[in-house]
Design a protein around this motif. Structure first.
Motif, short mmCIF file in Angstrom:
data_model
loop_
_atom_site.label_atom_id
_atom_site.label_comp_id
_atom_site.label_asym_id
_atom_site.label_seq_id
_atom_site.Cartn_x
_atom_site.Cartn_y
_atom_site.Cartn_z
N TRP A 139 -0.88 -5.46 9.60
CA TRP A 139 -0.15 -4.43 8.88
C TRP A 139 1.30 -4.34 9.33
O TRP A 139 1.62 -4.65 10.49
CB TRP A 139 -0.79 -3.05 9.09
N PRO A 145 -8.69 -6.36 5.45
CA PRO A 145 -7.35 -6.36 6.03
C PRO A 145 -7.38 -6.74 7.51
O PRO A 145 -8.29 -6.33 8.24
CB PRO A 145 -6.90 -4.90 5.85
N ALA A 187 3.37 0.66 3.10
CA ALA A 187 2.93 -0.31 4.10
C ALA A 187 2.62 -1.63 3.42
O ALA A 187 2.44 -1.71 2.20
CB ALA A 187 1.69 0.21 4.83
N SER A 239 -9.27 -0.88 9.61
CA SER A 239 -9.48 -2.25 9.13
C SER A 239 -10.80 -2.80 9.66
O SER A 239 -11.54 -3.49 8.95
CB SER A 239 -8.33 -3.15 9.57
N VAL A 290 -4.84 2.48 11.68
CA VAL A 290 -5.05 1.51 10.60
C VAL A 290 -5.74 0.26 11.13
O VAL A 290 -6.46 -0.43 10.39
CB VAL A 290 -3.71 1.19 9.90
N THR A 308 0.84 -1.19 0.00
CA THR A 308 0.00 0.00 0.00
C THR A 308 0.87 1.24 0.00
O THR A 308 1.72 1.40 0.89
CB THR A 308 -0.92 0.01 1.23
N GLY A 338 -0.09 -4.81 3.88
CA GLY A 338 -1.29 -5.29 4.54
C GLY A 338 -1.53 -6.76 4.24
O GLY A 338 -1.29 -7.21 3.12
N HIS A 350 -0.42 2.80 13.65
CA HIS A 350 -0.88 1.41 13.81
C HIS A 350 -2.27 1.35 14.44
O HIS A 350 -3.10 0.51 14.04
CB HIS A 350 0.12 0.61 14.63
#
Length: 412
Positions: free
Chosen positions: A161, A158, A145, A392, A388, A116, A147, A385
């Protein structure tokens, strides 16, 4: 958490409310209950629910400010910023809970790894660098990143990560300190990041070992193969046509030696007569199933020794690879090349696994970007983190609702 689902439904923007139905309420109540169980304090669990609600309902970019505007006031913005960037809650148990929930209600066929790229305007976001991004063919100021997605033909979401950090970030002590990058984070290639993220699912979170489907054309394909083999992870990899392989005995084509190392496209091209027609479901196609040509030949990695006699038999049983060529009838052959260590699976089944990359690409564009997976604007490694992780979860809620409950089934 019992009032989580109706509270979310009441505050969604009008254009988004169509996603919510009775099956969506079930998703919200179940997921909301398990997702934040590891958070030690009630106020953290409440803020987690609010942030998830904001990711699903806020208009435009899913920034802390826009999320706070949806759920109320300046104090909320400060609280949410602290909750994401500076709080102490651990995102790993939250991700593990999400992955186990999804495995139960929408069992995956594979773990799909997707790179990503996250373009950024400034230079302070954690991990941002000016770098050449081969997928777009230009230099971008961006984060990169990796995933890992729980994927089936119906839906993909997702679940884990890794943020790739360059030496420029890891070796710059003040910069590293400002971003709160933990001492345990060391230099890793994108291939390392991918395999570590999948290994965490299977080794640490006790999720099933499934085929890892991944595009390594712009990576070090040989390194990816070696890392996946060492980790004991089965794989189906989209490879560059120039990746060097060694045909298995009798697999090099007329006039070629079985010990010769050659580009993958040459091996696949020599055996175009092995192609077979496969029917499959293409979600972007109307009017019934699509057809593809699929052909396969056994190969070895270029670094594997040429085995003879009993050694060759042991290699075939324990370490054989299959080169899969795919294409569309009437077009050049092969259009795509795949390498797998599952040589005993039928080529048609391997082809269908390979198509899960397309499933993830579609769901990323249609859902993940809309639920804010690339919208974190802070400087904190931990904040990235945490954001994300909750993005997700928001993706999962929207994706499962979009299937109208077709994938929802509980497995033990």
């Amino acid at each position: 958490m019992s009032d989580f689902a109706p509270h979310l439904r009441d505050t969604l923007a009008p254009g988004r409310s169509r996603l919510l139905d009775s099956s969506h309420d079930i998703i919200l109540s179940e997921l909301g209950a398990v997702l934040f169980a590891s958070l030690p304090r009630a106020d953290q669990r409440r803020k987690g629910a609010e942030y998830l609600r904001g990711l699903l309902g806020a208009q435009g970019r899913k920034s802390v400010r826009n999320i706070a505007r949806l759920i109320g006031g300046q104090a909320t913005e400060q609280n949410l910023h602290h909750f994401i960037s500076s709080s102490t809650w651990d995102w790993d148990p939250v991700r593990a809970a999400l992955a186990h929930y999804l495995r139960a209600v929408a069992p995956p066929q594979a773990w799909v790894v997707q790179q990503t790229v996250i373009p950024k305007a400034g230079e302070h976001s954690v991990g941002v660098d000016r770098q050449f991004i081969s997928s777009v063919g230009q230099v971008l100021n961006a984060q990169q990143a990796v995933g890992v997605w729980s994927a089936s033909a119906d839906v993909s979401m997702p679940v884990n990560w890794r943020l790739h950090l360059s030496r420029a970030w890891l070796d710059d002590v003040p910069r590293r300190s400002q971003a709160s990058i933990p001492a345990s984070v060391t230099s890793r290639t994108l291939e390392d990041c991918a395999v570590e993220a999948v290994t965490e699912l299977t080794a640490d979170w006790r999720l099933p070992t499934l085929p890892v489907v991944m595009d390594v054309r712009e990576l070090d394909g040989a390194k990816a193969v070696n890392l996946l083999r060492a980790a004991g992870l089965p794989f189906v990899l989209r490879i560059a046509s120039t990746l060097l392989l060694r045909p298995a005995e009798g697999g090099a084509g007329p006039g070629a030696s079985g010990s010769e190392v050659m580009p993958a496209h040459r091996i696949a091209g020599a055996w175009s007569d092995r192609r077979r027609v496969v029917a499959w479901h293409d979600p972007d196609r109307e009017g019934g199933p699509a057809t593809a040509l699929v052909g396969a030949v056994r190969v070895r990695a270029a670094g594997d020794p040429v085995a003879r006699g009993g050694a060759a038999q042991r290699l075939a049983r324990g370490g054989g690879l299959l080169l899969l060529g795919t294409g569309t009838p009437g077009r050049r052959w092969p259009q795509e090349l795949w390498l797998t260590d599952l040589p005993d699976l039928p080529p048609a089944q391997l082809f269908r696994l390979s198509q899960l990359i397309g499933r993830v690409e579609r769901d990323f564009e249609e859902i993940a970007d809309r639920t804010g997976v690339r919208d974190y604007a802070g400087r904190s490694f931990n904040g990235w983190h945490r954001h994300v992780t909750l993005a997700s979860a928001a993706h999962a809620v929207a994706a499962l609702a979009h299937t109208d409950g077709r994938t929802l089934r509980r497995v033990s």
